[in-house]
Design an enzyme around this catalytic site. Structure first.
Site, mmCIF file in Angstrom:
data_model
loop_
_atom_site.group_PDB
_atom_site.id
_atom_site.type_symbol
_atom_site.label_atom_id
_atom_site.label_comp_id
_atom_site.label_asym_id
_atom_site.label_seq_id
_atom_site.Cartn_x
_atom_site.Cartn_y
_atom_site.Cartn_z
ATOM 1 N N ARG A 81 13.239 24.442 6.317
ATOM 2 C CA ARG A 81 13.815 25.738 5.968
ATOM 3 C C ARG A 81 15.075 25.513 5.143
ATOM 4 N NH1 ARG A 81 9.533 27.203 6.997
ATOM 5 N NH2 ARG A 81 8.803 28.797 8.478
ATOM 6 N N GLU A 100 13.814 33.125 -0.517
ATOM 7 C CA GLU A 100 12.480 32.875 -1.070
ATOM 8 C C GLU A 100 11.714 34.178 -1.253
ATOM 9 O OE1 GLU A 100 11.864 28.397 0.832
ATOM 10 O OE2 GLU A 100 10.624 30.052 1.549
ATOM 11 N N HIS A 127 8.026 25.770 -2.233
ATOM 12 C CA HIS A 127 7.508 25.940 -0.872
ATOM 13 C C HIS A 127 5.990 25.703 -0.828
ATOM 14 C CE1 HIS A 127 8.619 27.975 3.162
ATOM 15 N NE2 HIS A 127 7.604 27.128 3.344
#
Length: 327
Positions: free
Chosen positions: A244, A273, A294
């Site tokens: 994260r 994000e 990601h």
């Protein structure tokens, strides 16, 4: 039972054409557990209530379902989180309202570990650099049989520090042993005692050549790697974050990279994000900072395992069994 998938676009293998009832084969297992599956590529906050109004089951990866929304969905029986993290769901409110909540874990170990080592090998082998040298014709013009460019460094004998030792951390450690890399596993920061097989958090920071993050983001791990952390690391340290973005203090990281307190950072996650165009890490122009969007978790196989596990969660719920329940 009518199921609604709110953010199908977070899965590449499902296909952007898989809207409404025109779902692709990747969703066959889920379709087999419901009478109707309605899919939306993305769902904005103002669209959630309308799209979920007739749903018995809601599938959401990152769409927020808070108390205000859940209290207005009397038909809803089950929320399937299409991920491991559950911070987008108000689980306490769901429990009070009698709505079951499930998640999925253990699906991305191979994918994340492969990503981590793809980045490690790229960094220490300088593969792109050497490919580029040949593309530029430099080898063809070289007077000797081999063209030396950026240095190639062996992984054998390096120390890999793993922060977060669940399925993902263990998967990375397993590969590390094949390269004859020493593995350190961090105990929680500021822990009063150290469990067998682990080491003091600060010891790991000081002695690791590579540090790989795999822990959840909690109030205790927010900005876990801060200015003090980076100053303890080796100046040749490579930091990789596939967990994260909030685990790292952005400003401290930029300072550490600019001042060469650490050698390089590879980030697959950011604190926002999708990130804004002016995100400080994206506009830094540092050549020792690499960022991807990601995707460490997202091998085709891992995505399919996750979707199939959602179907398993629905099947268990229908049979009145508790599988991967969070409520």
């Amino acid at each position: 039972m009518h199921a609604v998938f709110l953010d199908l676009q977070t899965f590449s293998i499902a296909g952007t054409e898989a809207t409404d009832n025109n779902a692709t084969s990747a969703l066959e297992a889920i379709k087999g557990q419901v009478t109707k599956l309605s899919c939306y590529r993305t769902t904005a906050p103002e669209q959630v209530l309308e799209r979920c109004q007739e749903a018995d089951i809601v599938i959401s990866n990152k769409v927020v379902l808070d108390k205000a929304i859940l209290s207005r969905l009397p038909r809803l029986k089950l929320i399937c989180i299409a991920a491991t993290g559950s911070n987008n769901i108000d689980i306490a409110a769901a429990r009070t309202l009698g709505i079951a909540v499930t998640n999925v874990s253990g699906y991305a170990g191979a994918s994340v570990a492969q990503y981590v080592f793809a980045q490690i090998l790229e960094y220490f082998n300088q593969t792109s650099h050497h490919n580029r040298n040949t593309e530029l014709g430099l080898w063809q013009q070289n007077p000797t049989f081999c063209l030396h460019g950026n240095a190639i460094t062996e992984l054998a004998g390096k120390t890999l520090g793993i922060i977060g030792y669940g399925n993902l951390g263990r998967s990375v450690a397993k590969i590390a042993t094949a390269f004859d890399i020493r593995v350190l596993v961090a105990e929680r920061a500021n822990a009063e005692s150290i469990r067998p097989g682990r080491c003091d958090f600060n010891h790991l920071l000081r002695h690791s050549d590579i540090i790989s993050l795999h822990c959840p983001l909690t109030p205790k791990t927010d900005k876990l790697l801060d200015e003090h952390s980076f100053k303890q690391m080796k100046t040749n340290a490579l930091v990789i974050n596939t967990a994260r973005g909030g685990l790292i203090d952005n400003r401290a990281l930029l300072t550490a990279l600019k001042n060469k307190e650490i050698a390089c950072a590879v980030l697959d996650v950011l604190d926002q994000e999708p990130p804004p165009a002016d995100h400080p890490l994206l506009t830094s122009s540092l050549d020792n900072l690499k960022i991807t969007g990601h995707i460490a978790w997202a091998s085709e196989q891992a995505q399919q395992r996750l979707l199939d596990a959602i179907a398993d969660n629905i099947r268990a719920f229908k049979a009145q069994k508790r599988l991967n329940r969070l409520d």
